[in-house]
Enzyme design. Structure first.
Site, PDB file in Angstrom:
ATOM      1  N   GLN A  58       0.493   0.367   6.699  1.00 49.53           N
ATOM      2  CA  GLN A  58       1.814  -0.171   6.579  1.00 49.53           C
ATOM      3  C   GLN A  58       2.186  -1.295   5.367  1.00 49.53           C
ATOM      4  OE1 GLN A  58       4.297   0.986   8.482  1.00 49.53           O
ATOM      5  NE2 GLN A  58       3.575   1.619  10.337  1.00 49.53           N
TER       6      GLN A  58
ATOM      7  N   ASN B 219       8.084   1.963  -1.325  1.00 47.60           N
ATOM      8  CA  ASN B 219       9.221   1.553  -1.929  1.00 47.60           C
ATOM      9  C   ASN B 219       9.171   1.537  -3.419  1.00 47.60           C
ATOM     10  OD1 ASN B 219      11.913   0.828  -1.426  1.00 47.60           O
ATOM     11  ND2 ASN B 219      11.543  -1.029  -1.411  1.00 47.60           N
TER      12      ASN B 219
ATOM     13  N   PRO C 256       1.038  -1.133  -0.007  1.00 45.50           N
ATOM     14  CA  PRO C 256      -0.079   0.101   0.031  1.00 45.50           C
ATOM     15  C   PRO C 256       0.839   1.307  -0.010  1.00 45.50           C
ATOM     16  CG  PRO C 256      -0.566  -1.600   1.919  1.00 45.50           C
ATOM     17  CD  PRO C 256       0.803  -1.868   1.278  1.00 45.50           C
ATOM     18  N   GLU C 257       0.729   2.069  -1.045  1.00 50.12           N
ATOM     19  CA  GLU C 257       1.430   3.297  -0.901  1.00 50.12           C
ATOM     20  C   GLU C 257       0.390   4.245  -1.187  1.00 50.12           C
ATOM     21  OE1 GLU C 257       4.950   3.509  -3.221  1.00 50.12           O
ATOM     22  OE2 GLU C 257       5.295   1.346  -3.172  1.00 50.12           O
TER      23      GLU C 257
ATOM     24  N   LYS D 143      -0.557   8.130   3.561  1.00 46.40           N
ATOM     25  CA  LYS D 143      -0.862   6.774   3.722  1.00 46.40           C
ATOM     26  C   LYS D 143      -1.771   6.717   4.820  1.00 46.40           C
ATOM     27  CE  LYS D 143       3.857   5.405   2.252  1.00 46.40           C
ATOM     28  NZ  LYS D 143       4.925   4.667   2.622  1.00 46.40           N
TER      29      LYS D 143
END
Ligand SMILES: [Zn+2]
Length: 254
Positions: A67, A160, A2-3, A51
């Site tokens: 997260q 990432n 999840p971004e 987020k």
């Protein structure tokens, strides 16, 4: 993973399905808030900041953060609920289940902004400010680019995957210092564009080619040829944590 785009999309889905509706079930499976029952109350709004996700109901704001492994599942049919469920909200036929949420807490609605006050400009927010984000990015010239891009206090929303992709498209090593970026404003503008274009997509795409296997430049592509130059994509460092693994094209990134 999840971004910012995932969280934005999740908020949009929850808003579409739940906003304006009365909860017919509220089951919070976090010890500290297990006794709270919001059944009978109306869901006012759902929003994302970076987020972080907020569901505002009456005087309460349900704050969650996914997260690495968390998700919200929303459907108009029964959704499987197991021991990983942290919260279940239902409005008649709509069921929303928060699974493996790293953060789930109930805040005073009027002060829910305090938990995100440290964030830099939200890449998908209405108040996105490229100049502030660029200044934040350039503030510490010796800092590695990847570390700065992932720091939510600099700008909010990059995880990432986007971090690796942005380093590739800008031609930099993730470990290069921020001072190597010639035009920080251009880089943050690219970051916003990447997240914006992906906010409704199920499969994230940064290359502009949405075919399976063609969507990303370097992330997750070790051993495969770079789409630009044909050189094999490599891991940059020891692959210690999945959260921070870095990929690069040794020819395109210097
Ligand atoms: Zn290349």
């Amino acid at each position: 993973m999840p971004e910012g785009d995932t969280v934005w999309h999740t908020a949009a889905t929850l808003r579409e399905r739940l906003a304006g509706r009365t909860l017919t079930r509220c089951d919070i499976r976090v010890p500290r808030f297990a006794a709270v029952d919001l059944t009978g109350q109306v869901v006012d709004e759902v929003l994302s900041r970076g987020k972080h996700l907020f569901i505002r109901i009456g005087g309460v704001s349900i704050h969650s953060h996914m997260q690495m492994d968390g998700s919200w599942r929303v459907a108009d049919r029964p959704v499987r609920v197991d021991h990983r469920a942290r919260i279940i909200l239902e409005a008649r036929d709509i069921r929303a289940v928060g699974v493996d949420l790293a953060v789930l807490e109930l805040l005073d609605r009027d002060n829910d902004g305090a938990v995100v006050a440290h964030l830099g400009p939200d890449l998908l927010g209405a108040e996105w400010d490229a100049a502030v984000a660029a200044a934040n990015l350039a503030a510490d010239p010796q800092r590695p680019i990847a570390e700065a891009l992932l720091d939510q206090r600099v700008l909010a929303g990059i995880g990432n995957v986007y971090c690796n992709e942005l380093c590739f498209v800008s031609g930099h090593l993730p470990t290069a210092p921020v001072s190597a970026i010639a035009d920080p404003q251009r880089l943050v503008a690219r970051a916003r564009e990447m997240l914006w274009l992906n906010r409704f997509r199920r499969n994230r795409c940064t290359t502009g080619d949405t075919r399976a296997g063609r969507r990303l430049w370097v992330y997750g592509r070790v051993g495969e040829p770079c789409w630009r130059c044909g050189t094999r994509v490599e891991y940059l460092s020891a692959r210690d944590t999945a959260e921070r693994v870095q990929f690069w094209c040794p020819a395109c990134q210097r």
